[in-house]
Design a protein around this motif. Structure first.
Motif, PDB file in Angstrom:
ATOM      1  N   PRO A 194      27.353 -92.895 -14.858  1.00 45.55           N
ATOM      2  CA  PRO A 194      26.707 -93.736 -15.859  1.00 45.55           C
ATOM      3  C   PRO A 194      25.938 -94.913 -15.271  1.00 45.55           C
ATOM      4  O   PRO A 194      25.162 -95.546 -15.980  1.00 45.55           O
ATOM      5  CB  PRO A 194      27.890 -94.221 -16.704  1.00 45.55           C
ATOM      6  N   GLN A 226      30.481 -92.808 -27.182  1.00 43.71           N
ATOM      7  CA  GLN A 226      31.125 -93.190 -25.939  1.00 43.71           C
ATOM      8  C   GLN A 226      31.172 -94.713 -25.821  1.00 43.71           C
ATOM      9  O   GLN A 226      30.316 -95.414 -26.365  1.00 43.71           O
ATOM     10  CB  GLN A 226      30.388 -92.595 -24.742  1.00 43.71           C
ATOM     11  N   MET A 245      31.827 -98.221 -23.187  1.00 44.50           N
ATOM     12  CA  MET A 245      31.934 -98.829 -21.871  1.00 44.50           C
ATOM     13  C   MET A 245      32.558-100.202 -22.065  1.00 44.50           C
ATOM     14  O   MET A 245      32.541-100.760 -23.163  1.00 44.50           O
ATOM     15  CB  MET A 245      30.556 -98.984 -21.218  1.00 44.50           C
ATOM     16  N   ASN A 290      33.117 -94.153  -7.816  1.00 45.18           N
ATOM     17  CA  ASN A 290      33.326 -93.007  -8.699  1.00 45.18           C
ATOM     18  C   ASN A 290      34.742 -92.474  -8.517  1.00 45.18           C
ATOM     19  O   ASN A 290      35.154 -92.162  -7.392  1.00 45.18           O
ATOM     20  CB  ASN A 290      32.301 -91.913  -8.405  1.00 45.18           C
ATOM     21  N   ASP A 327      33.633 -97.231 -17.121  1.00 50.08           N
ATOM     22  CA  ASP A 327      33.652 -96.204 -18.163  1.00 50.08           C
ATOM     23  C   ASP A 327      34.806 -96.423 -19.133  1.00 50.08           C
ATOM     24  O   ASP A 327      35.940 -96.714 -18.718  1.00 50.08           O
ATOM     25  CB  ASP A 327      33.838 -94.815 -17.524  1.00 50.08           C
ATOM     26  N   THR A 383      36.250 -94.126 -20.624  1.00 47.50           N
ATOM     27  CA  THR A 383      37.184 -93.006 -20.488  1.00 47.50           C
ATOM     28  C   THR A 383      38.328 -93.328 -19.537  1.00 47.50           C
ATOM     29  O   THR A 383      39.343 -92.627 -19.525  1.00 47.50           O
ATOM     30  CB  THR A 383      36.449 -91.764 -19.967  1.00 47.50           C
ATOM     31  N   GLY A 395      35.567 -91.160 -13.908  1.00 51.04           N
ATOM     32  CA  GLY A 395      34.534 -92.072 -14.367  1.00 51.04           C
ATOM     33  C   GLY A 395      34.094 -92.996 -13.256  1.00 51.04           C
ATOM     34  O   GLY A 395      34.505 -92.849 -12.102  1.00 51.04           O
TER      35      GLY A 395
END
Length: 216
Positions: free
Chosen positions: A2, A19, A21, A85, A102, A104, A140
């Protein structure tokens, strides 16, 4: 992924409908599209106990929820930004180092005394970092901040890494840490506050080190 790195001190994130953030409050520099920013009282995923843990640990860095459809540019204080990441593993990072991540990812808090026993607690007192460290787990991306840029150093069972505690930013993997003393170590090869301490990280993973002993 992202985040797109615009330069060493700015990143751009794509926000998609449905979604979320999370970012530090005040980290938004500009945005395009229909994007909303809402103060987040729970500090990301992890629920009430995670929030309480961070507040007890003085880890309650103000966060905002970012939702909608568009792109957002993030940066804060002119600090260098490193995008990390995660592929199902856990990142251990000081809360004030977090720029954005993220939605997630599951956020929690770890008591540093559980890694290294008493030495983990001593580390918090000596380095000025909290006894608790923020954890982000899952798949994420995370954007963290540092002074002077960041280098990623691999940690293997055969090759532990010794780090100036003031230069430590974050680590991930199956890593153990302990604070050890080395007579004259800082005076000879370190650039910190004068105490002869070093942070030893061993196991399998990586540690992120900044090019400065300055705090954010």
């Amino acid at each position: 992924m992202p985040f797109r790195e615009i330069n060493s001190k700015m990143v751009e994130a794509t926000v998609n409908p449905g979604q979320k953030m999370f970012s530090q409050r005040g980290a938004m520099l500009a945005y395009k599209g229909e994007v909303s920013f809402t103060p987040n009282i729970q500090g990301g995923q992890g629920g009430l106990m995670s929030m309480i843990g961070r507040r007890v640990a003085n880890e309650a860095t103000p966060l905002m929820t970012v939702e909608g459809s568009g792109t957002v540019m993030f940066g804060h204080g002119g600090h260098h930004i490193q995008v990390i990441n995660l592929q199902g593993d856990t990142l251990y990072v000081e809360a004030d180092r977090l720029l954005a991540f993220d939605g997630t990812l599951q956020q929690g808090t770890m008591f540093m005394g559980s890694q290294g026993g008493v030495m983990g607690m001593v580390r918090g007192q000596v380095t000025g970092q909290g006894l608790f460290t923020t954890t982000l787990k899952g798949h994420g991306a995370v954007a963290v901040m540092a002074h002077g840029g960041v280098i990623e150093l691999p940690i293997t069972p055969q090759r532990p890494i010794h780090v100036d505690p003031q230069a430590y930013v974050a680590h991930h993997g199956d890593v153990r840490n302990k604070l050890s003393t080395a007579l004259g170590w800082r005076d000879m090869v370190g650039r910190g506050s004068g105490e002869a301490f070093q942070l030893e990280l061993s196991g399998q993973g990586a540690v992120y080190v900044q090019a400065s002993e300055e705090k954010l």
